[in-house]
Design a protein around this motif. Structure first.
Motif, PDB file in Angstrom:
ATOM      1  N   LYS A   1       3.189  66.308  53.664  1.00 51.88           N
ATOM      2  CA  LYS A   1       3.803  66.215  52.192  1.00 51.88           C
ATOM      3  C   LYS A   1       3.349  66.976  51.091  1.00 51.88           C
ATOM      4  O   LYS A   1       3.993  67.816  50.190  1.00 51.88           O
ATOM      5  CB  LYS A   1       3.776  64.612  51.706  1.00 51.88           C
ATOM      6  N   GLU A   2       1.945  67.220  51.131  1.00 52.58           N
ATOM      7  CA  GLU A   2       1.360  68.154  50.048  1.00 52.58           C
ATOM      8  C   GLU A   2       1.670  69.399  50.394  1.00 52.58           C
ATOM      9  O   GLU A   2       1.946  70.195  49.424  1.00 52.58           O
ATOM     10  CB  GLU A   2      -0.257  67.771  50.330  1.00 52.58           C
TER      11      GLU A   2
ATOM     12  N   LYS B   1       4.313  70.682  51.705  1.00 50.26           N
ATOM     13  CA  LYS B   1       5.606  70.923  51.534  1.00 50.26           C
ATOM     14  C   LYS B   1       6.043  71.009  49.941  1.00 50.26           C
ATOM     15  O   LYS B   1       6.601  71.549  49.618  1.00 50.26           O
ATOM     16  CB  LYS B   1       6.670  69.665  52.116  1.00 50.26           C
ATOM     17  N   ARG B   2       5.360  70.122  49.222  1.00 52.61           N
ATOM     18  CA  ARG B   2       5.244  70.060  47.653  1.00 52.61           C
ATOM     19  C   ARG B   2       4.856  71.366  47.207  1.00 52.61           C
ATOM     20  O   ARG B   2       5.635  72.106  46.232  1.00 52.61           O
ATOM     21  CB  ARG B   2       4.398  69.044  47.153  1.00 52.61           C
ATOM     22  N   GLU B   3       3.888  71.954  47.790  1.00 52.46           N
ATOM     23  CA  GLU B   3       3.065  73.312  47.311  1.00 52.46           C
ATOM     24  C   GLU B   3       3.994  74.410  47.636  1.00 52.46           C
ATOM     25  O   GLU B   3       4.410  75.473  47.074  1.00 52.46           O
ATOM     26  CB  GLU B   3       1.785  73.377  47.730  1.00 52.46           C
ATOM     27  N   TYR B   4       4.623  74.523  48.844  1.00 52.67           N
ATOM     28  CA  TYR B   4       5.588  75.397  49.557  1.00 52.67           C
ATOM     29  C   TYR B   4       6.667  75.727  48.373  1.00 52.67           C
ATOM     30  O   TYR B   4       7.337  76.519  48.523  1.00 52.67           O
ATOM     31  CB  TYR B   4       5.687  75.066  50.879  1.00 52.67           C
ATOM     32  N   LYS B   5       7.032  74.458  47.845  1.00 56.60           N
ATOM     33  CA  LYS B   5       8.302  74.530  46.975  1.00 56.60           C
ATOM     34  C   LYS B   5       8.044  75.469  45.870  1.00 56.60           C
ATOM     35  O   LYS B   5       8.834  76.177  45.120  1.00 56.60           O
ATOM     36  CB  LYS B   5       8.849  73.207  46.596  1.00 56.60           C
ATOM     37  N   LYS B   6       6.667  75.728  45.332  1.00 52.80           N
ATOM     38  CA  LYS B   6       6.527  76.638  44.450  1.00 52.80           C
ATOM     39  C   LYS B   6       6.378  77.953  44.607  1.00 52.80           C
ATOM     40  O   LYS B   6       6.034  78.885  43.934  1.00 52.80           O
ATOM     41  CB  LYS B   6       4.941  76.083  43.564  1.00 52.80           C
TER      42      LYS B   6
END
Length: 137
Positions: free
Chosen positions: A36-37, A39-44
């Motif tokens: 989850k973390e 995926k969250r960072e990958y969006k950036k």
């Protein structure tokens, strides 16, 4: 007594298996949290911007290399083939030690006394400095 030993072994195996399952669940939970973390960072992250940056850096490096080639040009000098130069240096190096070096034997046999002086005494060890040279007084 045999039944009691088997029961104890079964209980130990059951406890071990239970602990292993708890550890596995903890590992899976950590993996899910990490995913989850990520995926969250990958969006950036914008892959296109990274590719553009890499392309710009490569272009700059090519430009810098081209500038260095231009600056390294020689004027009025003939082109020198590296293999010819290497062969000439090898030939020079091979001939360096072929000469007669008997003059070194003569130099080693030459007297070391200073003309007009008596036999020189070696200074005592206490008269030498830290470099083994005669100490100045």
């Amino acid at each position: 007594a045999v039944v009691s030993t088997q029961s104890t072994g079964n209980m130990e195996q059951t406890n071990y298996t239970t602990q292993m399952l708890k550890d596995t669940k903890g590992t899976v939970d950590a993996m899910q949290s990490g995913l989850k973390e990520m995926k969250r960072e990958y969006k950036k992250v914008n892959i296109d911007k990274i590719q553009d940056l890499q392309d710009d850096l490569q272009d700059m490096m090519e430009d810098a290399n081209e500038i260095q080639e231009i600056m390294g040009q020689q004027y009025g000098m003939p082109e020198i083939d590296d293999s010819e130069l290497e062969a000439e240096l090898d030939m020079i190096g091979e001939g360096m030690f072929d000469d007669d070096m008997s003059y070194l034997d003569e130099a080693a046999a030459a007297p070391t006394d200073i003309p007009g002086s008596s036999a020189r005494e070696e200074p005592a060890a206490s008269q030498l400095d830290e470099f083994g040279l005669p100490a100045l007084s």
